[in-house]
Design a protein around this motif. Structure first.
Motif, short mmCIF file in Angstrom:
data_model
loop_
_atom_site.label_atom_id
_atom_site.label_comp_id
_atom_site.label_asym_id
_atom_site.label_seq_id
_atom_site.Cartn_x
_atom_site.Cartn_y
_atom_site.Cartn_z
N ASN A 1 42.75 9.09 19.44
CA ASN A 1 43.34 9.06 20.78
C ASN A 1 42.42 8.48 21.84
O ASN A 1 42.88 8.20 22.95
CB ASN A 1 43.80 10.46 21.17
CG ASN A 1 44.97 10.90 20.32
OD1 ASN A 1 45.92 10.15 20.12
ND2 ASN A 1 44.89 12.09 19.78
N SER A 2 41.15 8.31 21.53
CA SER A 2 40.25 7.76 22.54
C SER A 2 39.52 6.51 22.08
O SER A 2 38.92 5.81 22.90
CB SER A 2 39.23 8.82 22.98
OG SER A 2 38.41 9.21 21.89
N ASP B 1 38.63 2.79 21.06
CA ASP B 1 39.15 1.47 21.44
C ASP B 1 39.29 0.63 20.18
O ASP B 1 38.97 1.06 19.07
CB ASP B 1 38.25 0.81 22.48
CG ASP B 1 36.83 0.54 21.98
OD1 ASP B 1 36.56 0.71 20.77
OD2 ASP B 1 35.98 0.16 22.80
N GLN B 2 39.78 -0.57 20.35
CA GLN B 2 40.05 -1.45 19.21
C GLN B 2 38.77 -1.73 18.42
O GLN B 2 38.80 -1.78 17.19
CB GLN B 2 40.70 -2.75 19.69
CG GLN B 2 41.18 -3.62 18.55
CD GLN B 2 42.03 -4.78 19.02
OE1 GLN B 2 42.60 -4.73 20.09
NE2 GLN B 2 42.11 -5.80 18.21
N LEU C 1 37.93 1.25 16.18
CA LEU C 1 38.89 1.33 15.07
C LEU C 1 38.63 0.23 14.04
O LEU C 1 38.72 0.46 12.84
CB LEU C 1 40.32 1.26 15.61
CG LEU C 1 40.75 2.44 16.47
CD1 LEU C 1 42.04 2.12 17.21
CD2 LEU C 1 40.89 3.70 15.65
N ALA D 1 43.58 -2.56 13.70
CA ALA D 1 43.04 -1.86 14.86
C ALA D 1 43.95 -2.09 16.07
O ALA D 1 44.26 -1.15 16.82
CB ALA D 1 41.61 -2.33 15.16
N ALA D 2 44.39 -3.32 16.25
CA ALA D 2 45.29 -3.64 17.36
C ALA D 2 46.62 -2.90 17.20
O ALA D 2 47.18 -2.39 18.18
CB ALA D 2 45.53 -5.15 17.44
N VAL E 1 46.25 0.75 18.27
CA VAL E 1 46.24 0.87 19.73
C VAL E 1 47.65 0.66 20.27
O VAL E 1 48.10 1.40 21.15
CB VAL E 1 45.24 -0.14 20.35
CG1 VAL E 1 45.37 -0.18 21.86
CG2 VAL E 1 43.80 0.23 19.95
N GLU E 2 48.37 -0.33 19.75
CA GLU E 2 49.75 -0.59 20.19
C GLU E 2 50.65 0.61 19.91
O GLU E 2 51.48 0.98 20.74
CB GLU E 2 50.30 -1.84 19.50
CG GLU E 2 49.67 -3.12 19.99
CD GLU E 2 50.01 -4.32 19.11
OE1 GLU E 2 50.84 -4.19 18.17
OE2 GLU E 2 49.42 -5.39 19.34
N ARG F 1 49.76 3.72 19.69
CA ARG F 1 49.37 4.78 20.64
C ARG F 1 49.94 4.50 22.03
O ARG F 1 50.41 5.41 22.70
CB ARG F 1 47.84 4.87 20.67
CG ARG F 1 47.29 6.03 21.45
CD ARG F 1 45.79 6.13 21.30
NE ARG F 1 45.14 4.94 21.86
CZ ARG F 1 43.91 4.54 21.52
NH1 ARG F 1 43.20 5.19 20.63
NH2 ARG F 1 43.39 3.48 22.08
N GLU F 2 49.92 3.25 22.46
CA GLU F 2 50.47 2.90 23.77
C GLU F 2 51.99 3.09 23.81
O GLU F 2 52.54 3.50 24.83
CB GLU F 2 50.10 1.46 24.13
CG GLU F 2 48.62 1.29 24.44
CD GLU F 2 48.20 -0.16 24.58
OE1 GLU F 2 49.01 -1.08 24.30
OE2 GLU F 2 47.04 -0.38 24.97
N ARG G 1 49.89 9.93 22.43
CA ARG G 1 48.77 10.40 21.63
C ARG G 1 49.19 10.73 20.19
O ARG G 1 50.31 11.17 19.96
CB ARG G 1 48.15 11.64 22.26
CG ARG G 1 47.58 11.40 23.65
CD ARG G 1 47.06 12.67 24.30
NE ARG G 1 46.06 13.37 23.51
CZ ARG G 1 44.76 13.07 23.51
NH1 ARG G 1 44.31 12.07 24.23
NH2 ARG G 1 43.91 13.77 22.77
#
Length: 85
Positions: free
Chosen positions: A28-29, A31-32, A35, A46-47, A50-51, A53-54, A58
């Protein structure tokens, strides 16, 4: 065997990568870049993490990684010890 009063040097520990964190990566914290450093995860996955999660908020469990496109059961099993929520 050391003599009384003699200081013994400690054996060197395992090598660490500069800038690497000890312990699992927080899904949850992270960054790419953090990851991407995980075993089995490259820049594309990794992207996607993040996508996800966005779009979904969470992560509530590590198992939710299985909902990210490209992460199947085998990869999820490898990641379990590397990540946390």
């Amino acid at each position: 065997m050391p003599r009384p009063g003699e200081v013994v040097a400690a054996a060197p520990g395992p090598a660490t990568v500069p800038g690497s964190e000890a312990g699992p990566v927080d899904l949850n914290s992270a960054d790419q870049t953090a990851l991407d450093a995980l075993s089995g995860i490259g820049p594309v996955l990794a992207a996607r993490i993040v996508e996800w999660r966005e779009a979904n908020g969470r992560f509530t469990s590590v198992e939710e990684l299985g909902e990210v496109s490209g992460i199947g059961d085998a990869l999820l099993a490898r990641l379990r010890d590397q990540v946390r929520v």
